[in-house]
Scaffold this motif. Sequence first.
Motif, PDB file in Angstrom:
ATOM      1  N   LYS A 105       0.834  -1.207   0.000  1.00  0.00           N
ATOM      2  CA  LYS A 105       0.000   0.000   0.000  1.00  0.00           C
ATOM      3  C   LYS A 105       0.872   1.262   0.000  1.00  0.00           C
ATOM      4  O   LYS A 105       0.603   2.220  -0.741  1.00  0.00           O
ATOM      5  CB  LYS A 105      -0.904  -0.025   1.237  1.00  0.00           C
ATOM      6  N   ARG A 108       2.125   1.901  -3.401  1.00  0.00           N
ATOM      7  CA  ARG A 108       1.050   2.380  -4.288  1.00  0.00           C
ATOM      8  C   ARG A 108       0.809   3.864  -4.060  1.00  0.00           C
ATOM      9  O   ARG A 108       0.686   4.643  -5.002  1.00  0.00           O
ATOM     10  CB  ARG A 108      -0.243   1.597  -4.032  1.00  0.00           C
ATOM     11  N   GLU A 109       0.758   4.256  -2.767  1.00  0.00           N
ATOM     12  CA  GLU A 109       0.510   5.672  -2.455  1.00  0.00           C
ATOM     13  C   GLU A 109       1.639   6.561  -2.973  1.00  0.00           C
ATOM     14  O   GLU A 109       1.423   7.674  -3.415  1.00  0.00           O
ATOM     15  CB  GLU A 109       0.332   5.845  -0.942  1.00  0.00           C
ATOM     16  N   ARG A 110       2.847   6.030  -2.937  1.00  0.00           N
ATOM     17  CA  ARG A 110       4.014   6.811  -3.330  1.00  0.00           C
ATOM     18  C   ARG A 110       4.150   6.911  -4.851  1.00  0.00           C
ATOM     19  O   ARG A 110       4.505   7.966  -5.385  1.00  0.00           O
ATOM     20  CB  ARG A 110       5.256   6.144  -2.731  1.00  0.00           C
TER      21      ARG A 110
END
Length: 212
Positions: A105, A108-110
């Motif tokens: 996660k 993904r956010e980065r």
Amino acid sequence: MSKECALLHQMVRDLPRMKVGYNPAFVPANGIYFLFENGETAHGGDRIVRIGTHTGHGNLPKRIFEHLYTPNKDRSIFRKHIGRCLLRRDDNPFIKFWEIDLTKKADRERFAHQIDASEQNLVEKAVTDYMANAFSFSVISVEEKSDRLNLEGRLISTICQCDECHASPEWLGKWHADTHISFSGLWNIQGQKEKPLTLHELGGLSEQIKGG
Ligand SMILES: [Zn+2]
């Protein structure tokens, strides 16, 4: 080593062969798969280009489907390899994004916002198309995880250490940056340095396959 490898190829070529559209009911719950690729030959017939297995019990059908037909490179190192080679061959700068693993996660956010999703989907589709067009496979049943993992490395090594198995000049894997793949002619990085199977062991394996 060539005699052992020739016998192994003969044994696997005698098994039923599956390709895109196969009936998953014919894939045993636990075992090892062997891939063949169009245009690749050795020992008088189709050349084995990858050997693989699975860890989770009962997961062989799911694992094969993930590799070949599920559009998510982060679930399959094999898909990642094929994508890398297609992108390098086509001199496509998307390769730097293809290398990013989006499983976690935090990653993904980065990274997700930097990655053009439509471009990513195009590459996944190109990989799936390549899988469907180029590969066929056979499977053997091996129930125990420790047996599968041991046998996988020894099968890979039997081919890898053979003097006669070579990739064709056009083989896609020659575009791979890792020489374990581009030099060996196999879509495998791990398992190349194990002890190859002896003729006696291959005879035993052959009996086991026929019996099972
Ligand atoms: Zn060989």
